[in-house]
Structure formats: structure tokens, C-alpha cells
Design an enzyme around this catalytic site. Structure first.
Site, mmCIF file in Angstrom:
data_model
loop_
_atom_site.group_PDB
_atom_site.id
_atom_site.type_symbol
_atom_site.label_atom_id
_atom_site.label_comp_id
_atom_site.label_asym_id
_atom_site.label_seq_id
_atom_site.Cartn_x
_atom_site.Cartn_y
_atom_site.Cartn_z
ATOM 1 N N PRO A 152 0.796 -1.225 0.000
ATOM 2 C CA PRO A 152 0.000 0.000 0.000
ATOM 3 C C PRO A 152 0.833 1.281 0.000
ATOM 4 C CG PRO A 152 -0.113 -1.109 2.135
ATOM 5 C CD PRO A 152 0.529 -2.061 1.178
ATOM 6 N N ASN A 153 0.318 2.256 -0.721
ATOM 7 C CA ASN A 153 0.874 3.609 -0.836
ATOM 8 C C ASN A 153 2.126 3.703 -1.714
ATOM 9 O OD1 ASN A 153 -1.074 4.963 0.895
ATOM 10 N ND2 ASN A 153 -0.136 3.799 2.565
ATOM 11 N N ARG A 213 5.082 10.926 -2.546
ATOM 12 C CA ARG A 213 4.996 10.525 -1.134
ATOM 13 C C ARG A 213 6.345 10.750 -0.448
ATOM 14 N NH1 ARG A 213 4.722 4.347 1.160
ATOM 15 N NH2 ARG A 213 4.429 4.930 3.335
ATOM 16 N N TYR A 232 11.528 8.641 0.500
ATOM 17 C CA TYR A 232 11.333 7.540 -0.451
ATOM 18 C C TYR A 232 11.889 7.833 -1.849
ATOM 19 C CZ TYR A 232 8.197 5.533 3.065
ATOM 20 O OH TYR A 232 7.676 4.992 4.222
ATOM 21 N N ASN A 262 8.084 -5.696 -1.308
ATOM 22 C CA ASN A 262 8.067 -4.549 -0.408
ATOM 23 C C ASN A 262 6.635 -4.476 0.131
ATOM 24 O OD1 ASN A 262 8.018 -2.191 0.976
ATOM 25 N ND2 ASN A 262 9.052 -0.973 -0.603
ATOM 26 N N ALA A 291 3.389 -0.908 4.610
ATOM 27 C CA ALA A 291 2.889 -0.910 5.996
ATOM 28 C C ALA A 291 2.474 -2.300 6.473
ATOM 29 C CB ALA A 291 1.716 0.054 6.116
ATOM 30 N N GLU A 297 12.803 -9.720 1.200
ATOM 31 C CA GLU A 297 12.066 -8.579 1.761
ATOM 32 C C GLU A 297 12.828 -7.304 1.394
ATOM 33 O OE1 GLU A 297 11.790 -8.741 6.028
ATOM 34 O OE2 GLU A 297 10.760 -6.797 6.160
ATOM 35 N N HIS A 335 12.826 -2.869 1.387
ATOM 36 C CA HIS A 335 12.291 -1.565 1.805
ATOM 37 C C HIS A 335 13.154 -0.464 1.218
ATOM 38 C CE1 HIS A 335 9.671 -3.568 4.633
ATOM 39 N NE2 HIS A 335 10.710 -4.295 4.995
ATOM 40 N N ARG A 339 13.596 4.201 12.000
ATOM 41 C CA ARG A 339 12.369 5.005 12.063
ATOM 42 C C ARG A 339 11.565 4.678 13.324
ATOM 43 N NH1 ARG A 339 9.629 4.543 6.386
ATOM 44 N NH2 ARG A 339 8.407 6.251 7.297
#
Ligand code: DQA
Length: 150
Positions: free
Chosen positions: A13-14, A21, A26, A77, A80, A101, A103, A110
Site C-alpha cells: 500500500p501507498n 509521497r 522515499y 516490499n 505498511a 524482503e 524496503h 524510524r
């Protein structure tokens, strides 16, 4: 039809909002820019990519289930859902494929709620903190895994 192994690159998502964003975090590239980079690198590695994005947890689960029969590996990725989704964890486990995985940012630098991942325990490895370049690193790593696993 190509005999090149297919890698599912799955974005949660996003990530469809990349470019607008939080660019400081990012980056300025859009997801379409990243997809184009991935297709070029995959071609050079003798791989093909199925590049997907969804904002819906169940849709991501369905795409992972389908990959079981069509893909040689999964780069994900989960965005969230990394930090919340038992369903994605279970689907990845069931897929029985090498999983990486990925990111863009480094979640461990964070907020505390980003320090837990439901994906790490079903992934062969994690790439985080290298921005869009991480997608290329993940493809290189997947190519190495597939060669070693035979
Ligand atoms: C992300 C990190 C997640 O914590 C966040 O929710 C995202 C993107 C990353 O690529 O850095 O949406 O997965």
C-alpha cells in the site's frame, strides 16, 4: 514464450504514490520508473518480472498464492503490511519460493512500530535503506539465489 524464470516483484500500500509521497524519505522516482529499472536489470540477468502493486492485503495474498505456480521467486516490499500482516506472512510461507524482503527506507532507523516485520522470518534476506537501488540489489540477490539453489 520465454524460458526465463519469472520473479514476482510485489509492492504494498501507498507505493503507487512514490514520487509524491515523502520524497525526502522515499525518493523522487515513481513506481513506473522503478518498474522500468527492474525490467532492464532483469533482462540483463536473464530473468523476467511480474511487477505488481496493491493497496489491499487480500489482493497481495492472492498474488502471492498465484506466484506459487508461475514464479521462481518473490521480491516483496510489503510497505505498511510488513508490520501488521499475518496473512502475508502465511501466504509467503505457503508459496515455498525464495523470498526477499525489500524496503526503500531503513525501518529500523524510524518509529518503533516499524521495527517489527512479519515477513523477515519467511524471507531469505532483507534489503533496506538503499532507496530505489534496493530493487536492483534484490534482483541481483535473487539471481544469485536461483543459481545457487539450481
Ligand atoms: C517501506 C517502509 C514501511 O515502514 C512503510 O510503511 C512503507 C514503505 C519502505 O519501503 O521503506 O510504506 O516498506
Amino acid at each position: 514464450m520465454s524460458d526465463a524464470p519469472e520473479i514476482l516483484i510485489l509492492n504494498g500500500p501507498n507505493l503507487n504514490m512514490l514520487g509524491v509521497r515523502e520524497p525526502a524519505l522515499y525518493g523522487h522516482e515513481t513506481l513506473a520508473d522503478i518498474e522500468a529499472m527492474c525490467r532492464e536489470r532483469a533482462g540483463a540477468l536473464g530473468l523476467t518480472v511480474d511487477f505488481q502493486q496493491s493497496n489491499f492485503e487480500g489482493e497481495l495474498v492472492t498474488l502471492i498464492q498465484r506466484a506459487r505456480d508461475s514464479a521462481a521467486g518473490i521480491i516483496i516490499n510489503p510497505a505498511a503490511y510488513t508490520h501488521t500482516s499475518v496473512a502475508i506472512h502465511d501466504a509467503l510461507k505457503l508459496a515455498d519460493l525464495p523470498v526477499i524482503e525489500l524496503h526503500l527506507s531503513n525501518p529500523h532507523q524510524r518509529e518503533a512500530f516499524r521495527h517489527t516485520s512479519y515477513v523477515t522470518t519467511v524471507a531469505r534476506g532483507t534489503i533496506a535503506g538503499f532507496g530505489s537501488h534496493g530493487y536492483l540489489l534484490a534482483l541481483d540477490a535473487m539471481s544469485g539465489l536461483l543459481e545457487r539453489d539450481g
